[in-house]
Write a protein that holds these residues in place. Structure first.
Motif, short mmCIF file in Angstrom:
data_model
loop_
_atom_site.label_atom_id
_atom_site.label_comp_id
_atom_site.label_asym_id
_atom_site.label_seq_id
_atom_site.Cartn_x
_atom_site.Cartn_y
_atom_site.Cartn_z
N TYR A 117 0.86 -1.18 0.00
CA TYR A 117 0.00 0.00 0.00
C TYR A 117 0.89 1.23 0.00
O TYR A 117 1.76 1.37 0.87
N ALA A 118 0.71 2.09 -0.99
CA ALA A 118 1.47 3.34 -1.07
C ALA A 118 0.65 4.45 -0.43
O ALA A 118 -0.36 4.89 -1.00
N ILE A 119 1.05 4.86 0.75
CA ILE A 119 0.27 5.85 1.51
C ILE A 119 0.19 7.19 0.79
O ILE A 119 -0.81 7.89 0.87
N GLU A 120 1.24 7.54 0.03
CA GLU A 120 1.26 8.84 -0.66
C GLU A 120 0.15 8.94 -1.70
O GLU A 120 -0.46 9.98 -1.88
N SER A 121 -0.09 7.84 -2.43
CA SER A 121 -1.08 7.87 -3.51
C SER A 121 -2.38 7.16 -3.14
O SER A 121 -3.38 7.30 -3.85
N GLY A 122 -2.36 6.38 -2.06
CA GLY A 122 -3.54 5.61 -1.69
C GLY A 122 -3.76 4.40 -2.58
O GLY A 122 -4.88 3.92 -2.72
N THR A 123 -2.68 3.90 -3.19
CA THR A 123 -2.78 2.77 -4.12
C THR A 123 -2.40 1.46 -3.47
O THR A 123 -1.34 1.35 -2.84
N TYR A 124 -3.28 0.48 -3.62
CA TYR A 124 -3.02 -0.89 -3.20
C TYR A 124 -2.48 -1.63 -4.43
O TYR A 124 -3.08 -1.53 -5.50
N SER A 125 -1.39 -2.37 -4.28
CA SER A 125 -0.83 -3.16 -5.36
C SER A 125 -0.78 -4.61 -4.92
O SER A 125 -0.31 -4.90 -3.82
N VAL A 126 -1.24 -5.52 -5.79
CA VAL A 126 -1.32 -6.93 -5.42
C VAL A 126 -0.94 -7.81 -6.61
O VAL A 126 -1.32 -7.54 -7.74
N MET A 127 -0.20 -8.87 -6.31
CA MET A 127 0.07 -9.93 -7.28
C MET A 127 -0.24 -11.25 -6.58
O MET A 127 0.26 -11.49 -5.48
N ILE A 128 -1.08 -12.06 -7.20
CA ILE A 128 -1.45 -13.37 -6.67
C ILE A 128 -1.07 -14.40 -7.72
O ILE A 128 -1.34 -14.20 -8.90
N TRP A 129 -0.45 -15.51 -7.28
CA TRP A 129 -0.15 -16.55 -8.25
C TRP A 129 -0.24 -17.94 -7.62
O TRP A 129 -0.08 -18.11 -6.43
N THR A 130 -0.58 -18.88 -8.48
CA THR A 130 -0.62 -20.30 -8.14
C THR A 130 0.05 -21.04 -9.30
O THR A 130 0.56 -20.39 -10.24
N SER A 131 0.00 -22.35 -9.27
CA SER A 131 0.57 -23.12 -10.37
C SER A 131 -0.23 -22.92 -11.66
O SER A 131 0.24 -23.24 -12.74
N LYS A 132 -1.43 -22.35 -11.56
CA LYS A 132 -2.30 -22.16 -12.73
C LYS A 132 -2.11 -20.81 -13.42
O LYS A 132 -2.68 -20.58 -14.47
N GLY A 133 -1.35 -19.92 -12.81
CA GLY A 133 -1.15 -18.61 -13.41
C GLY A 133 -1.07 -17.52 -12.36
O GLY A 133 -0.93 -17.79 -11.17
N SER A 134 -1.17 -16.28 -12.83
CA SER A 134 -1.06 -15.15 -11.90
C SER A 134 -2.02 -14.04 -12.29
O SER A 134 -2.50 -13.98 -13.42
#
Length: 170
Positions: A74-91
């Motif tokens: 979470y970037a407090i300056e911009s209020g942006t949440y960034s997420v990457m999720i991955w499994t063996s099936k992809g991301s």
């Protein structure tokens, strides 16, 4: 007509089970990996994951998982949440800012960060953090590993400073 009704009912029940299952997993990750005693009153990563899940973007990724990895910040300056999720099936990568979800964001996290979390190399993460975490203001990343064995989930979390090596991570 009766057979069609039964098939439709079974489909709805099975999809509800999948939703409940991922909802449970997501909530478990939130409880296990949140900063304790936080005064944060905004959206949580779980809230946003549930929004993403309801759009269908996670359906194929979280179906019948054995191991799931995630990076979130979470970037407090911009209020942006960034997420990457991955499994063996992809991301799936996404950002969330002021009610807007953007999918397919690239380079949210360095390949080295992804590799270290994928291998759950916490010693390597701490070493990189000590050598290559020079951002001002500091940004923190939470790495999550969820291992599913039957109906039991093991959640491992590590919170670390974002690191970057100019020679390697361009």
């Amino acid at each position: 007509m009766r057979v069609l009704s039964v098939v439709l009912l079974l489909t709805l029940l099975l999809s509800a089970c999948k939703t409940d299952s991922f909802t449970t997993i997501s909530k478990q990750m939130e409880v296990s990996c949140s900063v304790k005693n936080s005064a944060w009153k905004g959206k949580t990563f779980h809230d946003i994951r549930m929004q993403v899940f309801k759009t269908g973007h996670l359906n194929s990724l979280v179906r019948d998982i054995d191991t799931l990895h995630m990076l979130q910040s979470y970037a407090i300056e911009s209020g942006t949440y960034s997420v990457m999720i991955w499994t063996s099936k992809g991301s799936l990568s996404y950002t969330y800012n002021r009610g807007v979800l953007n999918y397919g964001e690239t380079n949210l996290f360095t390949q080295k960060t992804v590799e270290l979390v994928q291998n759950w190399d916490t010693a390597g993460i701490r070493e990189e953090e000590n050598i290559n975490a020079h951002e001002i203001p500091e940004q923190h990343i939470t790495g999550i590993e969820l291992i599913r064995k039957g109906n039991k989930n093991q959640v491992h979390c590590i919170r670390f400073k974002r690191f970057y090596n100019l020679q390697r991570d361009r």
